[in-house]
Design an enzyme around this catalytic site. Structure first.
Site, short mmCIF file in Angstrom:
data_model
loop_
_atom_site.label_atom_id
_atom_site.label_comp_id
_atom_site.label_asym_id
_atom_site.label_seq_id
_atom_site.Cartn_x
_atom_site.Cartn_y
_atom_site.Cartn_z
N ASP A 42 7.36 35.36 46.34
CA ASP A 42 7.60 35.78 47.72
C ASP A 42 8.67 36.86 47.79
O ASP A 42 9.86 36.58 47.62
CB ASP A 42 8.03 34.57 48.55
N ASP A 89 5.67 42.10 52.07
CA ASP A 89 5.93 40.68 51.86
C ASP A 89 4.77 40.02 51.12
O ASP A 89 3.73 39.72 51.71
CB ASP A 89 6.15 40.01 53.22
#
Length: 521
Positions: A126, A327
């Site tokens: 992430d 992201d």
């Protein structure tokens, strides 16, 4: 899924075939399982040859090359130290392989090894958050059994190299919540997904990495991470059930720690293969032929944010200025108006298939979906590019998702969700790219890449590219193999919220095959 043995044992390479599948009536990931095979086994040889896996070689059993290959991995253990790594490219000791798992939120996962004796975790990667955490001495965590797969739980008391992070440590953000300076530092991270969080205490322990060169030396890197005692929301269902590997820009992230210790350059790259396979390399600074744009840094909370100054969809080009966060922990891309409407309507005007009108109760999160004929195997659609500061174009190689709504009936959707203000370039818009997060030069770099190729980064100069866009580019042909979701009802993927969210599909998912390189220590 522990790596058995102590640190003094020789490396034993295994190839693992991971099959992730859910039954049509499953409400949890009951069909997820691992099969373990030695990397030189006949089973793995047959599996890879049938799929024409590039770069894979098997010596004949009993031949000199066979024993030389095994001895090479034994020698790789020698001389492991922090000094060996200084400035090298590093990756996880279990092999430079990541995989996109549809059954676990359409995110990319990797296997990491922590502690002494080491324990392995399947963690989601992430770039939209900072802290690395794993389930630990759990009061409330995701289930540890997924069919044949057993997830491990970390416990500081079972690792001889674990150390507490005290409240007087500079990495402790919640010092005001501490009863005293010598108490263990608590943490809590709230994510944008509804009611999704992780909380516990910070600890330091060994993360096992390997140098990306012919020596494959093992590096024991002390890093700080979260001992996640309590998880909530999506973490209890299908997103990152075994841990989350934050790759953000704050000082507590693993890339920041590796750089601060002089183990790597302050940069890393991730490759997002079209087939769902990928790579991650710490210290990698990209190549001179990559496209680049500047990162826009907010000192209050730095992130991988870039400026977009235009959207190109096929023969339509519109200038508009907005910023977006890159992201990898967000499954799909989120755009606010006017960017969302411009991209979606331009796409809609140039597709050939009939627009699909979903039932209001079907739960489709995507607004623009199109019918596929039973015999259709390819989808031709307009090319999409995002124009960035500096003139470089970020290509969107696979902007769609294919959903089988009932037997012999499928639709495909533009996998972009409308946001109320936050723009996020999710991992689906990164497919087919190697993305470089150069935190030293504050540059985001990218190039089309197959993720099986290797290249040295070298020392790079700033690359200011000027890209010319044709007025009417040829349509793209999207493949369905990496994006197909099967449903026995008219239900579609549940809407997912940005930065670590669940895309639980409560459906029968297509079979995902993966080769991982596992290392026993």
């Amino acid at each position: 899924m522990a790596i058995a043995g102590s640190r003094s044992r020789p490396l034993i390479r295994l190839w693992v075939v991971l099959a992730a599948a859910l039954g049509p009536a499953a409400s949890s990931a009951t069909g997820l399982g691992f099969e373990f095979h030695h990397r030189f086994s006949d089973r793995v040889r047959q599996w890879a040859e049938a799929r024409a896996i590039p770069g894979v070689w098997w010596p004949e059993k009993g031949a000199a090359e066979y024993y030389a290959a095994l001895a090479h991995h034994d020698r790789a253990l020698r001389g492991r130290s922090l000094a060996d790594a200084g400035g090298s490219d590093l990756t996880f000791v279990d092999g430079n392989a990541t995989v996109r798992l549809s059954s676990l939120g359409f995110l990319h996962y990797a296997i990491v090894a922590l502690g002494t004796p080491n324990v392995t975790f399947l963690v989601a990667l992430d770039t939209g958050s900072d802290l690395f955490w794993v389930p630990c001495d759990c009061l409330q965590c995701a289930p540890t059994e997924y069919g044949n797969l057993m997830f491990d739980i970390y416990s500081p008391s079972r690792s001889s190299t674990s150390q507490s992070i005290l409240c007087n440590n500079s990495l402790c953000d919640l010092q005001n919540s501490c009863p005293g300076a010598t108490s263990s530092c608590p943490y809590i991270v709230q994510y944008l997904s509804e009611n999704t969080s992780s909380s516990g205490v910070l600890v330091e322990d060994i993360l096992y990495l390997t140098i990306e060169d012919a020596t494959a030396r093992v590096v024991e890197a002390p890093i700080v991470f979260g001992c996640g005692v309590v998880q909530t929301g999506s973490f209890l269902r299908s997103a990152a059930p075994n841990g989350l590997f934050g790759l953000g820009m704050e000082k507590i992230s693993v890339p920041s720690i590796l750089s601060s210790k002089g183990l790597t350059s302050n940069s890393f790259s991730m490759c997002f293969g079209r087939d769902g396979f990928g790579r991650i390399t710490f210290g990698h600074k990209g190549s001179s032929d990559q496209q680049e744009t500047a990162l826009i840094i907010d000192s209050r909370h730095p992130s991988y944010k870039i400026n977009i100054n235009g959207i190109i969809v096929g023969n339509s080009s519109t200038n508009m200025v907005f910023s977006a966060i890159v992201d990898s922990g967000t499954s799909f891309t989120y755009l606010a108006d006017p960017a969302y409407t411009n991209l979606a309507e331009s796409f809609d005007e140039q597709v050939q298939e009939k627009r699909y009108k979903a039932d209001a109760n079907a739960g489709f999160p995507f607004d623009y979906c199109y019918e596929l004929s039973p015999t259709q195997t390819t989808i031709s659609g307009p090319k999409i590019n995002l124009k960035t500061d500096g003139g470089s174009a970020l290509p969107v190689n696979d902007p769609i998702i294919v959903i089988e709504i009932q037997k012999m009936q499928s639709v495909y959707c533009l996998a972009v969700l409308k946001s109320t203000g936050l723009n996020i370039i999710g991992q689906n818009f990164l497919t087919g790219l190697r993305v470089v997060f150069d935190r030293e030069r504050l540059i985001l770099g990218w190039k089309n890449f197959d993720c099986y190729s290797l290249e040295n980064s070298g020392n790079l100069s700033v690359h200011n590219s000027s890209t010319t866009h044709p007025a009417a580019p040829a349509p793209s042909t999207y493949t369905q193999e990496a994006t197909k979701v099967r449903s026995n009802t008219a239900q579609a993927p549940a809407a997912v919220a940005p930065s670590i969210h669940s895309s639980h599909f409560f459906t029968s998912l297509f079979l995902t095959s993966l080769i991982f390189s596992l290392v026993s220590l």
